[in-house]
Design a protein around this motif. Structure first.
Motif, PDB file in Angstrom:
ATOM      1  N   GLY A  83      31.101  34.485  41.977  1.00  0.00           N
ATOM      2  CA  GLY A  83      30.667  34.131  43.316  1.00  0.00           C
ATOM      3  C   GLY A  83      31.254  35.099  44.337  1.00  0.00           C
ATOM      4  O   GLY A  83      32.047  35.984  44.014  1.00  0.00           O
ATOM      5  N   ALA A  84      30.866  34.897  45.612  1.00  0.00           N
ATOM      6  CA  ALA A  84      31.291  35.806  46.677  1.00  0.00           C
ATOM      7  C   ALA A  84      32.809  35.826  46.831  1.00  0.00           C
ATOM      8  O   ALA A  84      33.425  36.886  46.932  1.00  0.00           O
ATOM      9  N   ASP A  85      33.452  34.652  46.863  1.00  0.00           N
ATOM     10  CA  ASP A  85      34.902  34.605  47.018  1.00  0.00           C
ATOM     11  C   ASP A  85      35.609  35.152  45.785  1.00  0.00           C
ATOM     12  O   ASP A  85      36.651  35.800  45.873  1.00  0.00           O
ATOM     13  N   ASP A  86      35.018  34.896  44.602  1.00  0.00           N
ATOM     14  CA  ASP A  86      35.634  35.358  43.361  1.00  0.00           C
ATOM     15  C   ASP A  86      35.654  36.880  43.280  1.00  0.00           C
ATOM     16  O   ASP A  86      36.605  37.464  42.753  1.00  0.00           O
ATOM     17  N   ILE A  87      34.599  37.530  43.774  1.00  0.00           N
ATOM     18  CA  ILE A  87      34.574  38.989  43.695  1.00  0.00           C
ATOM     19  C   ILE A  87      35.664  39.580  44.590  1.00  0.00           C
ATOM     20  O   ILE A  87      36.305  40.569  44.234  1.00  0.00           O
ATOM     21  N   LEU A 135      26.291  40.409  39.017  1.00  0.00           N
ATOM     22  CA  LEU A 135      26.692  39.873  40.316  1.00  0.00           C
ATOM     23  C   LEU A 135      25.511  39.299  41.088  1.00  0.00           C
ATOM     24  O   LEU A 135      24.464  39.937  41.196  1.00  0.00           O
ATOM     25  N   PRO A 136      25.675  38.108  41.664  1.00  0.00           N
ATOM     26  CA  PRO A 136      24.622  37.560  42.529  1.00  0.00           C
ATOM     27  C   PRO A 136      24.577  38.316  43.851  1.00  0.00           C
ATOM     28  O   PRO A 136      25.511  39.056  44.206  1.00  0.00           O
ATOM     29  N   THR A 137      23.504  38.110  44.596  1.00  0.00           N
ATOM     30  CA  THR A 137      23.303  38.831  45.857  1.00  0.00           C
ATOM     31  C   THR A 137      24.450  38.625  46.835  1.00  0.00           C
ATOM     32  O   THR A 137      24.903  39.570  47.495  1.00  0.00           O
ATOM     33  N   LEU A 143      30.752  42.958  48.767  1.00  0.00           N
ATOM     34  CA  LEU A 143      31.156  44.342  48.508  1.00  0.00           C
ATOM     35  C   LEU A 143      30.687  45.254  49.628  1.00  0.00           C
ATOM     36  O   LEU A 143      31.405  46.171  50.045  1.00  0.00           O
ATOM     37  N   ARG A 144      29.490  44.986  50.108  1.00  0.00           N
ATOM     38  CA  ARG A 144      28.966  45.790  51.214  1.00  0.00           C
ATOM     39  C   ARG A 144      29.821  45.604  52.463  1.00  0.00           C
ATOM     40  O   ARG A 144      30.093  46.563  53.198  1.00  0.00           O
ATOM     41  N   MET A 145      30.289  44.383  52.698  1.00  0.00           N
ATOM     42  CA  MET A 145      31.135  44.125  53.871  1.00  0.00           C
ATOM     43  C   MET A 145      32.449  44.909  53.780  1.00  0.00           C
ATOM     44  O   MET A 145      32.975  45.376  54.788  1.00  0.00           O
ATOM     45  N   ASP A 169      16.083  47.440  39.988  1.00  0.00           N
ATOM     46  CA  ASP A 169      15.103  46.662  40.749  1.00  0.00           C
ATOM     47  C   ASP A 169      15.785  45.757  41.763  1.00  0.00           C
ATOM     48  O   ASP A 169      15.276  45.556  42.872  1.00  0.00           O
ATOM     49  N   LYS A 170      16.942  45.222  41.382  1.00  0.00           N
ATOM     50  CA  LYS A 170      17.636  44.294  42.275  1.00  0.00           C
ATOM     51  C   LYS A 170      18.056  44.972  43.576  1.00  0.00           C
ATOM     52  O   LYS A 170      17.753  44.493  44.669  1.00  0.00           O
TER      53      LYS A 170
END
Length: 345
Positions: A83-87, A135-137, A143-145, A169-170
């Motif tokens: 998830g976002a926090d986990d990454i 990784l989900p979106t 990561l982009r942040m 593709d993603k």
């Protein structure tokens, strides 16, 4: 076993990625060129994709080995479906930071402080994400942040995303990743090696462990190896390791097309057996004897491939011993429970 038989100094075709065995094929050379270009830019995202077994992880390991640790600090993360926090937690841990019990805001602060301190000390921070297709979106957006952290006009973090073909593709078409797309400065898709490169790859890895042309490989062997593996590094490692093992067992010093064909037959037969719904060693016999698996190799009078009959007999013996052991334990438990029941009465 085969290393000793052929006088090799190690295993040339182990499946675990090892940057020492990096082979600079044309497609890997291009990928390294993009990675080097990315390093020169000092910002944004570099994306490398490739089929399973194409050598992506070895490529990343080779890049890390080439870095000057006085100029770069790198974190490598192999992802699952985080998830976002986990990454963010994984990124912090990857850079050696304490992430225990910290929420997102604290993690971001710690990562930013770490990046700014390294920039102050003249070191650039690199983040390498392997298996990024998992990784989900939302995690990709996190990561982009991180790429927004800057000191003046210099980015404090540069990221390399490495994954399987579906990630192309993603990142290219997911509307939620528009801002990430704008930060991608280079991308490359690893292709399979050509026949000539396949031959050079095999000889290159053998040479690194002291190969002195024992065993020798003739042209027919290399053609058969390429035909089966299609130039995919992991397939090559699997097949060539089995070829050397087979050669050592059979005391073969020249690998020809027939030797490679025999090994391939063995591997295909094992795969066929592994995918059948087998409940017991007897059902394996039935599958083979009944024609469920065909083989060009020698068979016993019972119809089984040579050597398999003995292994199945051994397996059946272990199964019988296992069953007898369980029965004995149950009998003891039954007696013990019976005595307790009498005592309770």
């Amino acid at each position: 076993m085969y290393a000793e038989f052929y006088g090799l100094e190690g295993k040339p075709f182990q499946l675990t990625p090892d940057p020492r065995f990096y082979f600079d094929s044309s497609t890997h050379h291009k990928a390294m060129a993009y990675l080097t270009y990315g390093l020169s830019q000092g910002e944004g995202f570099i994306i490398i994709t490739g089929e399973i077994g194409a050598g992506k992880t070895t490529l990343v390991g080779h890049l890390l080995n080439e870095l000057d640790t006085d100029q770069f600090v790198a974190a490598k993360i192999v992802t699952t479906n985080l998830g976002a926090d986990d990454i963010l937690r994984m990124v912090a841990v990857g850079f050696g930071l304490d992430a225990n019990g910290k929420d997102k805001a604290v993690l971001l602060r710690d990562i930013e402080v770490f990046l700014r301190q390294n920039h102050k000390n003249g070191r650039r921070a690199l983040l390498l994400i392997d298996e990024v297709q998992n990784l989900p979106t939302k995690a990709l957006e996190e990561l982009r942040m991180l790429s927004n952290f800057q000191e003046g006009d210099r980015a404090l973090l540069q990221s390399f995303l490495v994954g399987q073909p579906e990630f192309r593709d993603k990142w290219a078409f997911d509307p939620e990743l528009e801002q990430l797309r704008q930060r991608v400065i280079a991308t490359h898709h690893l292709q399979a090696m050509t026949y000539e490169e396949t031959r050079e790859y095999v000889e290159h890895r053998l040479a690194l462990v002291g190969w002195k042309n024992d065993p020798s490989f003739d042209d027919g062997a290399f053609r058969k190896i390429y035909e089966f593996t299609q130039g995919v590094p992991r397939r090559l490692n699997t097949l060539c390791s089995r070829i050397l093992l087979f050669g050592a067992i059979e005391e073969i010093h020249n690998i020809n097309e027939q030797v490679v064909a025999d090994v391939i037959t063995d591997m295909e037969q094992e795969n066929a057996l592994a995918t059948q719904p087998i409940n017991s060693p007897s059902s394996i016999r039935g599958a083979v004897n009944g024609g469920g698996v065909s083989s060009g190799r020698a068979v016993t009078n019972g119809g089984l491939p040579a050597g398999l009959e003995e292994r199945l007999d051994t397996l059946e013996k272990y199964v019988r011993v296992h069953d007898d052991t369980i029965k004995a334990v149950l009998d003891i438990a039954s007696v013990w429970l019976g005595k307790n029941a009498e005592r309770d009465e």
